[in-house]
Design an enzyme around this catalytic site. Structure first.
Site, PDB file in Angstrom:
ATOM      1  N   LYS A  81     -16.532  16.432 -44.438  1.00 37.21           N
ATOM      2  CA  LYS A  81     -17.478  15.763 -45.342  1.00 37.21           C
ATOM      3  C   LYS A  81     -16.723  15.150 -46.512  1.00 37.21           C
ATOM      4  CE  LYS A  81     -21.859  16.754 -47.767  1.00 37.21           C
ATOM      5  NZ  LYS A  81     -22.894  17.774 -48.014  1.00 37.21           N
ATOM      6  N   SER A 157     -27.673  16.709 -46.863  1.00 34.34           N
ATOM      7  CA  SER A 157     -26.761  15.623 -47.187  1.00 34.34           C
ATOM      8  C   SER A 157     -25.553  15.536 -46.256  1.00 34.34           C
ATOM      9  CB  SER A 157     -26.279  15.779 -48.627  1.00 34.34           C
ATOM     10  OG  SER A 157     -25.482  16.946 -48.750  1.00 34.34           O
ATOM     11  N   SER A 181     -28.133  21.515 -47.060  1.00 30.20           N
ATOM     12  CA  SER A 181     -27.400  20.351 -46.566  1.00 30.20           C
ATOM     13  C   SER A 181     -26.533  20.544 -45.333  1.00 30.20           C
ATOM     14  CB  SER A 181     -26.531  19.773 -47.672  1.00 30.20           C
ATOM     15  OG  SER A 181     -27.321  18.940 -48.466  1.00 30.20           O
TER      16      SER A 181
HETATM   17  N1  GLN Z   1     -31.546  18.249 -50.109  1.00 29.25           N
HETATM   18  C1  GLN Z   1     -31.240  19.088 -51.216  1.00 29.25           C
HETATM   19  C2  GLN Z   1     -31.001  18.226 -52.418  1.00 29.25           C
HETATM   20  O1  GLN Z   1     -31.272  17.084 -52.347  1.00 29.25           O
HETATM   21  C3  GLN Z   1     -30.058  19.931 -50.903  1.00 29.25           C
HETATM   22  C4  GLN Z   1     -28.799  19.169 -50.902  1.00 29.25           C
HETATM   23  C5  GLN Z   1     -27.610  20.000 -50.579  1.00 29.25           C
HETATM   24  O2  GLN Z   1     -27.706  21.091 -50.018  1.00 29.25           O
HETATM   25  N2  GLN Z   1     -26.452  19.504 -50.978  1.00 29.25           N
HETATM   26  O3  GLN Z   1     -30.556  18.642 -53.426  1.00 29.25           O
END
Ligand code: GLN
Length: 476
Positions: A81, A157, A181
């Site tokens: 990532k 994400s 995410s």
């Molecule tokens: N979707 C969640 C957010 O927007 C979690 C994102 C994540 O785990 N990095 O913050």
């Protein structure tokens, strides 16, 4: 045999038997990535592909196998990532503000998996900008499509990492999980995704979003592959002050007999898609048939998880993202004074969702609101943690859906932050409590969309968690 259908274990066995070389494996993936990028509706899992470097690493790995210096992961390609540092290459977090920033050091996970074990880095994967989002649509470098339906999102994400594994553009990948995410995109792309216990995997070299919640973990084809990568990268790291003293050791037997599984009644909510609910019911039937003891449990503070997370995570993010000022990293706007430069750099460099989070976080930390929002959220966080502690006195693991719906359409939620935030309703609590959780494939909808189920375990309960997941995986 298609090389790209093989799991990490199968690749490792083929390497050991000299049936295939790391160079051949790496080439197969690089060709597939290139083909995808030039197709009309590409998955577009990567923001940067390290083709030449990957081939060089693969040749090095083949030499290690020949000399008998290989571990079981040597020569296996991995996608990383783009918020995890690989020395000498860009870390953009899919943001304009980090364009051109090259990492000056390796993340500990890269040091362990790549430098020590000899895994081969295929490239850096696309993500929501600074890991804020659930669809990979907020990337400054184009969207990533779901490999099973190009009109749908891969989740986020870590959408690029999940789509790379689901779309056979990498055998395994690393993601990060602050509120879901790793698990939500894993569910959307038919992969196994593990968010380890907070403190088990070093965050050194991971770009901070919300430091008390962030954790790196694997996205893989199988539970065993996820366990292998987890074991190789976890363990104490003096460079991360929140790193725990522990030695990860996972042994997979898949024993489900007598395992106590709790299903929280609070997870059966109104917005739960009937296809997901049916899938859960079927899973429960299968588990009972395999000798597991499934019981309803309660996590009474579940309904506060999403609002608590959006106070704690944005507060930490507003502080963590202060450092992008046009001086130290990446993008710098043209301006005539220093303060104008700061303002223009941040205005032009950050996308709308990141700005929304910084403003929210600054607000909840400001004098006069701190007690009402931030302090209150910390108290609720403790209550959520205690809910889990009580639940794990009665059950070994907790089972529920990973997401309330199957993968949603591109553009469907991107302009409605609340709808987007609610897609993490089941995943967020594990981060607030610091406990390990994973998503594993649990079937398909009639339309051919992947479904995933989530398992959560007590802190440092990776062994049990992965073993139950392994058992479920082998039920089918
Ligand atoms: N979707 C969640 C957010 O927007 C979690 C994102 C994540 O785990 N990095 O913050």
């Amino acid at each position: 045999m298609d090389i790209r259908d093989l799991s990490v274990r199968e690749l490792s066995e083929a390497l050991a038997k000299k049936e295939v070389s790391s160079e051949e494996i790496t080439k197969a993936y690089l060709e597939a990535i290139e083909k995808d990028e030039s197709s009309p509706e590409p998955i577009h899992a990567y923001v940067s592909v390290l083709a030449d470097e990957a081939l060089a690493m693969a040749k090095e790995a083949d030499k290690k196998w020949a000399r008998g210096e290989a571990t079981k992961l040597t020569g296996i390609p991995i996608a990383i990532k783009d918020n995890i540092n690989v020395k000498g290459y860009e870390t953009t977090c899919s943001s304009r503000i980090l364009k051109g920033y090259k990492a000056s050091y390796d993340a500990t996970v890269v040091e362990r998996l790549v430098r020590q074990h000899g895994m081969v880095v295929l490239g850096k994967t696309n993500m929501d900008e600074f890991a804020m989002g659930s669809s990979t649509e907020t990337s400054a470098y184009g969207i990533t499509r779901n490999p099973f339906d190009r009109k749908r999102v891969p989740g986020g994400s870590s959408g690029g990492s999940a789509a790379a594994v689901g779309g056979k553009l990498a055998p395994v990948a690393l993601g990060s999980d602050t509120g879901g995410s790793i698990r939500q995109p894993a569910a959307f792309c038919g992969c196994v995704g593990l968010k380890p216990t907070y403190g088990t995997v070093s965050r050194y070299g991971l770009v901070a979003f919300a430091s008390s919640l962030d954790q790196i973990g694997p996205l893989a084809k199988t539970v065993e592959d996820a366990a292998w990568v987890y074991e190789a990268m976890a363990g104490h790291d003096p460079k991360d002050s929140t790193s725990l003293e522990h030695t990860p050791a996972v042994k997979l037997e898949g024993n489900l007999k007598g395992v106590k599984i709790g299903v929280p009644k609070e997870f059966i909510i109104e917005g739960l898609d009937p296809r997901v609910k049916e899938n859960l019911d079927e899973m429960i039937r299968k588990l009972e048939a395999a000798g597991a003891r499934v019981a309803e449990i309660s996590l009474p503070h579940s309904e506060y998880a999403v609002p608590t997370y959006y106070v704690v995570a944005t507060a930490e993010a507003s502080s963590n993202l202060e450092r992008y000022d046009g001086v130290k990293y990446g993008y710098r706007a043209q301006a005539s004074t220093l303060s104008e430069m700061y303002v223009k750099t941040r205005t032009e460099g950050f996308g709308p969702e990141v700005k929304r989070r910084i403003m929210l976080g600054t607000y909840v930390l400001s004098a006069g609101y701190y007690d009402a929002y931030y302090l209150k959220a910390l108290k609720v966080r403790t209550l959520i943690k205690e809910d889990f502690q009580k639940a794990f006195e009665k059950v070994d693991v907790i089972l529920g859906p990973t997401t309330p719906t199957p993968p949603f359409g591109i553009g469907e939620k991107v302009s409605d932050p609340i709808a987007m935030y609610l897609s993490d309703i089941y995943t967020i609590s594990a981060n607030l409590a610091g406990i390990p959780a994973l998503s594993l494939p649990s079937g398909w909808t009639k339309e051919g969309l992947p479904l995933g189920m989530q398992l959560m375990g007590p802190a440092l309960g990776e062994q049990k968690l992965l073993d139950v997941a392994y058992g479920i995986e082998h039920l089918r």
